[in-house]
Design an enzyme around this catalytic site. Structure first.
Site, PDB file in Angstrom:
ATOM      1  N   ASP A  63      -3.512  42.129  29.493  1.00  0.00           N
ATOM      2  CA  ASP A  63      -4.694  41.956  28.648  1.00  0.00           C
ATOM      3  C   ASP A  63      -4.670  40.575  27.981  1.00  0.00           C
ATOM      4  O   ASP A  63      -5.640  40.168  27.339  1.00  0.00           O
ATOM      5  CB  ASP A  63      -4.816  43.085  27.610  1.00  0.00           C
ATOM      6  CG  ASP A  63      -3.610  43.187  26.696  1.00  0.00           C
ATOM      7  OD1 ASP A  63      -2.602  42.496  26.923  1.00  0.00           O
ATOM      8  OD2 ASP A  63      -3.681  43.992  25.730  1.00  0.00           O
ATOM      9  N   SER A  64      -3.576  39.811  28.189  1.00  0.00           N
ATOM     10  CA  SER A  64      -3.547  38.397  27.783  1.00  0.00           C
ATOM     11  C   SER A  64      -4.645  37.618  28.502  1.00  0.00           C
ATOM     12  O   SER A  64      -4.957  36.498  28.112  1.00  0.00           O
ATOM     13  CB  SER A  64      -2.172  37.786  28.080  1.00  0.00           C
ATOM     14  OG  SER A  64      -1.795  38.019  29.430  1.00  0.00           O
ATOM     15  N   ASP A 102      -2.366  46.298  32.237  1.00  0.00           N
ATOM     16  CA  ASP A 102      -2.413  46.715  30.835  1.00  0.00           C
ATOM     17  C   ASP A 102      -3.610  47.621  30.607  1.00  0.00           C
ATOM     18  O   ASP A 102      -4.732  47.300  31.035  1.00  0.00           O
ATOM     19  CB  ASP A 102      -2.595  45.480  29.927  1.00  0.00           C
ATOM     20  CG  ASP A 102      -1.290  44.955  29.376  1.00  0.00           C
ATOM     21  OD1 ASP A 102      -0.322  45.736  29.279  1.00  0.00           O
ATOM     22  OD2 ASP A 102      -1.241  43.755  29.041  1.00  0.00           O
ATOM     23  N   LYS A 132       0.329  49.925  31.992  1.00  0.00           N
ATOM     24  CA  LYS A 132       1.212  49.636  30.859  1.00  0.00           C
ATOM     25  C   LYS A 132       0.453  49.923  29.578  1.00  0.00           C
ATOM     26  O   LYS A 132      -0.747  49.648  29.494  1.00  0.00           O
ATOM     27  CB  LYS A 132       1.676  48.168  30.892  1.00  0.00           C
ATOM     28  CG  LYS A 132       2.533  47.765  29.687  1.00  0.00           C
ATOM     29  CD  LYS A 132       3.329  46.499  29.935  1.00  0.00           C
ATOM     30  CE  LYS A 132       2.620  45.193  29.672  1.00  0.00           C
ATOM     31  NZ  LYS A 132       2.085  45.041  28.310  1.00  0.00           N
ATOM     32  N   GLU A 134       0.916  49.825  25.063  1.00  0.00           N
ATOM     33  CA  GLU A 134       1.706  49.412  23.909  1.00  0.00           C
ATOM     34  C   GLU A 134       2.036  50.659  23.094  1.00  0.00           C
ATOM     35  O   GLU A 134       1.148  51.384  22.665  1.00  0.00           O
ATOM     36  CB  GLU A 134       0.935  48.361  23.097  1.00  0.00           C
ATOM     37  CG  GLU A 134       0.730  47.076  23.892  1.00  0.00           C
ATOM     38  CD  GLU A 134       0.024  45.965  23.118  1.00  0.00           C
ATOM     39  OE1 GLU A 134      -0.165  46.091  21.891  1.00  0.00           O
ATOM     40  OE2 GLU A 134      -0.320  44.954  23.766  1.00  0.00           O
ATOM     41  N   GLU A 202       8.923  42.735  23.597  1.00  0.00           N
ATOM     42  CA  GLU A 202       8.289  41.452  23.301  1.00  0.00           C
ATOM     43  C   GLU A 202       8.714  40.922  21.931  1.00  0.00           C
ATOM     44  O   GLU A 202       8.597  41.618  20.920  1.00  0.00           O
ATOM     45  CB  GLU A 202       6.760  41.591  23.373  1.00  0.00           C
ATOM     46  CG  GLU A 202       6.035  40.299  22.975  1.00  0.00           C
ATOM     47  CD  GLU A 202       4.586  40.210  23.423  1.00  0.00           C
ATOM     48  OE1 GLU A 202       4.168  41.007  24.290  1.00  0.00           O
ATOM     49  OE2 GLU A 202       3.879  39.335  22.908  1.00  0.00           O
TER      50      GLU A 202
END
Ligand SMILES: Nc1nc(=O)c2c([nH]1)NC[C@@H]1CN(c3ccc(C(=O)N[C@@H](CCC(=O)O)C(=O)O)cc3)CN21
Ligand SMILES: CC(C)C(=O)C(=O)O
Ligand SMILES: [Mg+2]
Length: 331
Positions: A63-64, A102, A132, A134, A202
């Site tokens: 999602d970066s 993500d 993925k 968070e 991270e």
């Protein structure tokens, strides 16, 4: 098939063995043999071809993308539909790498049902191998557990969680107090128990990453987490040195190693092109491939005259007399 070569014909890995797909089994075998896992982000067809042919094991549609491709200041604005467009393009460019996407902010927090629906879309529409999310907190664990229960492999992500920037107040390192460090470890363990097959760590101190790597029985993949992880991940644009612009350099994290200065190469190429267009030295004969036979040119001049297209007819006449064809503006 178009003239572009499929990725497997340009694969630069061992020539004796054609690229074999990296699967969850491959990842588990590598982990069991203590072989480091490499992961890099990719967001479109060309970046996927590059990452895949370099022999990177895991390709992350991160999602970066919101920041490095869409130009946002955070990862929050990117939507499920945005992500799917990137996933589809990436899946067309990758032949070997294991593909992870993500789950974007807002696509899995509401309920386990929402999480499963989003994960299923990533598989069905985005053609990914895994998703993925968070982690941290019961709802995220429940989401991970429900997605795994639906048959989709899940990678966890703890430490700095950019999707929580609103409550964190900025992109800053995590686990620098005993309380925070223990929380990172607890969250990682809980996500493992929920069924995650690997864990991104991270922006945590190397000790915390080492402790997590020892405690967990799944691979850890570090970013800004030091050398004691089972693998490493970096953002494509960061590692290539794609953005040399001062604004971007300011927001590039300290842990990023630039393996090239691709941004400088791009800038120089674009300026050369601009200069050659300005000087009318591009295109030269080599890049002017199309011709028309003399016989056709004679006929063309006659027709143009008949139709009263005199400027065009004059131009054709200049050609027939071997005169320059440059337009009036240049005289
Ligand atoms: N280009 C890019 N690279 C990344 O690694 C990345 C993204 N974007 N976007 C999503 C997250 C956000 N990440 C980041 C972004 C910035 C810092 C950073 O600049 N950290 C500073 C502290 C800044 C502060 O205190 O506000 C540092 O010193 O490491 C760290 C991780 C990592 N991820
Ligand atoms: C930095 C990696 C781990 C990521 O989550 C992303 O690129 O979005
Ligand atoms: Mg991310």
């Amino acid at each position: 098939m178009a003239s572009i070569q499929p990725a497997d014909t340009v694969y630069s890995g061992p020539q004796s063995a054609p690229p074999r797909r990296v699967t969850l089994r491959t990842i588990r075998q590598m982990y069991a043999k203590n072989e480091p896992l490499s992961m890099v982000t990719a967001y479109d067809y060309p970046s996927a071809v590059h990452v895949d042919t370099a022999g990177i094991d895991i390709l992350l549609v991160g999602d970066s993308v919101a920041m490095v491709v869409h130009g946002h200041d955070t990862t929050l604005p990117v939507t499920m539909d945005d992500m799917l467009v990137h996933c589809k393009a990436v899946s067309r460019g990758a032949r070997r790498a294991f593909l992870v996407a993500d789950l974007p902010f807002g696509s899995y927090e509401t309920s386990a049902q929402q999480a499963v629906q989003s994960a299923v879309r990533m598989m069905k529409e985005g053609l990914m191998d895994a998703v993925k999310l968070e982690g941290g907190g019961g709802a995220r664990e429940a989401a991970a557990r429900a997605i795994v229960g639906a048959g989709v492999a899940v990678m966890g992500h703890v430490g700095l969680m950019p999707q929580s920037i609103s409550v964190l107040g900025g992109f800053r390192p995590h686990g620098q107090s005993a309380t925070e460090a223990v929380r990172v470890l607890r969250e990682a363990k809980a996500l493992q128990d929920a069924g995650c097959f690997a864990m991104v760590l991270e922006c945590v101190p190397p000790l915390i990453a080492a402790a997590a790597t020892r405690e967990l029985s799944i691979p850890t993949i570090g970013i800004g987490a030091g050398p004691h992880c089972s693998g490493q991940v970096l953002v494509y644009h960061d590692l290539l040195g794609m953005m040399q612009h001062p604004h971007y350099v300011k927001v590039t994290p300290k842990f990023c190693k630039q393996y090239a200065s691709v941004g400088t190469v791009i800038q120089e190429a674009l300026q050369s092109y601009r200069d050659e267009v300005a000087a009318r030295t591009f295109p030269g004969p080599k890049h002017t491939p199309y011709t028309i036979p003399d016989r056709e040119v004679h006929q063309m001049e006659r027709i143009l005259r008949e139709e009263g297209l005199d400027a065009a007819a004059d131009c054709v006449e200049d050609q027939l007399h071997g005169r320059r064809l440059t337009h009036i503006g240049e005289e």
